[in-house]
Structure formats: structure tokens, C-alpha cells
Design an enzyme around this catalytic site. Structure first.
Site, PDB file in Angstrom:
ATOM      1  N   GLU A  48       0.841  -1.187   0.000  1.00  0.00           N
ATOM      2  CA  GLU A  48       0.000   0.000   0.000  1.00  0.00           C
ATOM      3  C   GLU A  48       0.880   1.242   0.000  1.00  0.00           C
ATOM      4  O   GLU A  48       1.937   1.265   0.639  1.00  0.00           O
ATOM      5  CB  GLU A  48      -0.903   0.031   1.239  1.00  0.00           C
ATOM      6  N   GLN A 106      -4.586   2.889 -24.918  1.00  0.00           N
ATOM      7  CA  GLN A 106      -5.946   2.345 -24.828  1.00  0.00           C
ATOM      8  C   GLN A 106      -6.936   3.509 -24.897  1.00  0.00           C
ATOM      9  O   GLN A 106      -7.645   3.807 -23.945  1.00  0.00           O
ATOM     10  CB  GLN A 106      -6.113   1.556 -23.531  1.00  0.00           C
ATOM     11  N   HIS A 139      -0.099   9.952 -26.918  1.00  0.00           N
ATOM     12  CA  HIS A 139      -0.150   8.978 -28.008  1.00  0.00           C
ATOM     13  C   HIS A 139      -1.243   9.330 -29.006  1.00  0.00           C
ATOM     14  O   HIS A 139      -1.080   9.152 -30.217  1.00  0.00           O
ATOM     15  CB  HIS A 139      -0.374   7.578 -27.434  1.00  0.00           C
ATOM     16  N   LYS A 204       2.997  -1.117 -42.336  1.00  0.00           N
ATOM     17  CA  LYS A 204       3.147  -2.435 -41.718  1.00  0.00           C
ATOM     18  C   LYS A 204       1.790  -3.099 -41.571  1.00  0.00           C
ATOM     19  O   LYS A 204       0.773  -2.448 -41.360  1.00  0.00           O
ATOM     20  CB  LYS A 204       3.814  -2.316 -40.340  1.00  0.00           C
ATOM     21  N   ALA A 236      10.687  -2.481 -29.183  1.00  0.00           N
ATOM     22  CA  ALA A 236      11.586  -2.093 -30.287  1.00  0.00           C
ATOM     23  C   ALA A 236      11.580  -3.064 -31.459  1.00  0.00           C
ATOM     24  O   ALA A 236      12.383  -2.903 -32.386  1.00  0.00           O
ATOM     25  CB  ALA A 236      13.022  -1.905 -29.782  1.00  0.00           C
TER      26      ALA A 236
END
Length: 338
Positions: A48, A106, A139, A204, A236
Site C-alpha cells: 500500500e 488504450q 499517443h 506495416k 523495439a
């Protein structure tokens, strides 16, 4: 309008060295000592998290410096608990300085019955008492819309542009910026525009998560010094494969500029064995000793930019001015001569 109180910094354990660097930079800008608020962020035997702030923060403008990097859950909980401690201590305003925003990948429901964890984290931060977010290279920029509080998203591109102009000053005509996937084209185009270089894309196709089935280069890289630009480098695998494909297509050299060096698992070993001449990352995530000692990995500091951004927020002046390369030249104080 200038605030009446001084900005005060407090840090969790995620990237203490960056927090101290920011404090030193602010001391230089302010002409007075700026130190981290004295506090302890510890764990009980059952893990904790416990926080105790030893200084009076009543009515203060507080900035918590804490990336939510690995271990993401521990560092996120530290940030939330520090926020709660400051709110209950009557801090006037709490800004979370999150150099690396964990869970940002996400940001949408890619499949049925999956969470949007970035939105959940935004809710947690807001409910804990955070009143403003300062971060670097989200992101997905739309994550700013997950918050109902102000979000300042800084960009690494101006700093990378300075670094490229300094280290490739005699080869600027041979440079080509490369996006490692179609989704990162906007980020790559931004850097390409800043350094006046053409743009190529590595397309890709994945068979499943973590595996790249096929890569195709869109654009001619023959005889070019390629600079791959992206926001996150995790294991990577994709980055090193992209470098190989570029060399196979005639690139003379391949260098990479990645904002957040997550570098988990075999990443450092892969990079050292890669055809890449260098990987440049920022210190948004605390580098491990393995990363620091890797001969072809270089770290550029973000403390000058974050220190100025914090001062601008405290002063109520523009943060977007830091999006310009010319604004950062004096901030980086001769580190990159032009």
C-alpha cells in the site's frame, strides 16, 4: 496576471531525477532556489502506498511531477494519492505534470467488450482533485478531450528539430523523415516540416499483436539518411524491423527519434544489435542503467521545456509558445548552436 504565491513542485518516485532537474532549471529562471516539497512517498509491507507532506501547502500552486510509466499502476496510484494529500491540505491548485501518460494506447475500443482505459485514468485524475494536466506527446491528441479540465500537451518535435539541426548540420539535404506506420504520419510530417525534409512511410501489416507480418516502404529512400520518428518505443521490434527494411531499400543510415523510451523486455538488446546508427529518446521516463550505458542510445533532456511550461502556467502566460523551435533555443541555453 502573476500569481501571488510561488509555484511549488512535489514528486513521486517514478522519475525523481527529472523532477530535480526541473527544479534546478526553475531556480535558474527565477534567480532563486526552487526545491521539491519535502515529502515521503513510501510503501507499507503489503505494498500500500503512503504519502506524507512535511511542508505547509495551504493556498499554494502545486505541481506534481509523476510520469505513469512502468510500473504503471504503482505510479498512477502514487499520483492519485499525492493529489488527495494535497487537496486535503488545502492546496489552491493542483497541476499533474505527467511527462509520459500511461494507458494512452488504450484510447478507443478497437474490439467489442474492451475498455477505454485512457478515459478511465482521466476520470480518476479529475475525481482525485487534479485541476490541470501538463504532459508530453500524448499517443493520441484526442485524449485531451477525455478531460473536463485544461490539458497542455507539449511536443518533442521542436527539441528534436534542434537536435537534428545540430547533429546533422552538414547533411540536411540528405535527410528523410520516416513514419514507422500510417497512424504516425501527422507526427512525422510535423518534424519533416520543421527541418525541411521529405517524408516517407513504412506501411506495416500485423497478423496479431506484437508481430509484424509485412513491411513496405512508401517513398524512395535510396541514398538518404533516414530519421524514424515516433512517440513510443516499447519492445523495439517494429522499430528495428523498420530500420532493416529502410536499409534494404537503399537508405545510407537510419536514426530514430522517439519521445518516450519505454524500452521493455529485449528492447535495448535489439537496439544494440540493430542496423540503426542511433536512437534518441527523451527523459520523460526514468532511463535504466542499461539504457544509459547503451552506446547507440542518446537521451535529450526535457527539464528546460517543462520548467518553462510550469512557469508559464503559474504566470498565466502562453504554453503554446513552446511549440516553436525558436522559442526553445534560449531555453536550452546554447546546448544546440544554430
Amino acid at each position: 496576471m502573476r500569481a501571488m504565491t510561488e509555484p511549488k513542485l512535489i514528486s513521486g518516485n517514478a522519475n525523481l531525477s527529472l523532477a530535480k532537474s526541473i527544479a534546478r532549471r526553475m531556480s535558474m529562471h527565477r534567480g532563486m532556489s526552487v526545491k521539491l516539497v519535502d515529502a515521503r512517498v513510501e510503501r507499507f509491507n503489503d505494498q500500500e502506498i503512503f504519502v506524507e507532506v512535511f511542508e505547509n501547502v495551504r493556498g499554494e500552486d502545486m505541481f506534481i511531477i509523476q510520469p505513469t510509466s512502468n510500473p504503471a499502476n504503482d505510479n498512477l496510484m502514487e499520483l492519485l494519492i499525492i493529489t488527495d494529500a494535497l487537496r486535503r491540505s488545502s492546496a489552491a491548485r493542483i497541476t499533474a505534470v505527467i511527462p509520459y501518460f500511461g494507458y494512452a494506447r488504450q484510447d478507443r475500443r478497437a474490439k467489442a467488450r474492451t475498455p477505454i482505459s485512457a478515459k478511465l485514468v482521466a476520470n480518476l485524475l479529475t475525481e482525485a482533485g487534479v485541476e490541470r494536466i501538463l504532459t508530453l506527446d500524448l499517443h493520441a491528441t484526442q485524449i485531451q478531450g477525455f478531460f473536463d479540465i485544461p490539458v497542455d500537451n507539449l511536443y518533442a518535435a521542436p527539441v528534436f528539430a534542434l537536435d537534428i539541426e545540430h547533429h546533422f548540420r552538414n547533411r540536411t539535404g540528405d535527410l528523410m523523415v520516416v513514419s514507422p506506420d500510417v497512424g504516425g504520419v501527422g507526427r512525422a510530417r510535423e518534424l519533416a516540416t520543421r527541418i525541411n525534409a521529405p517524408l516517407a512511410i513504412v506501411d506495416k501489416r500485423r497478423e496479431k499483436a506484437g508481430e509484424v507480418a509485412e513491411m513496405t516502404v512508401i517513398g524512395s529512400v535510396e541514398g538518404k539518411t533516414c530519421i524514424i520518428v515516433d512517440d513510443i518505443c516499447d519492445t523495439a521490434g517494429t522499430l528495428c524491423k523498420a530500420a532493416e527494411v529502410l536499409v534494404e531499400n537503399g537508405a545510407v543510415e537510419v536514426h530514430s527519434y522517439i519521445t518516450h523510451g519505454v524500452l521493455s523486455g529485449p528492447a535495448v538488446e535489439r537496439i544494440q544489435k540493430s542496423v540503426m546508427k542511433s536512437l534518441v529518446i527523451t527523459d520523460s521516463i526514468e532511463p535504466t542503467d542499461l539504457v544509459r550505458n547503451a552506446p547507440n542510445i542518446r537521451i535529450v533532456p526535457t527539464a528546460p521545456m517543462f520548467a518553462q511550461a510550469i512557469l508559464n502556467i503559474w504566470n498565466g502566460t502562453s504554453v503554446s509558445s513552446l511549440f516553436e523551435t525558436d522559442t526553445l533555443v534560449p531555453i536550452y541555453e546554447g546546448m544546440y548552436s544554430r
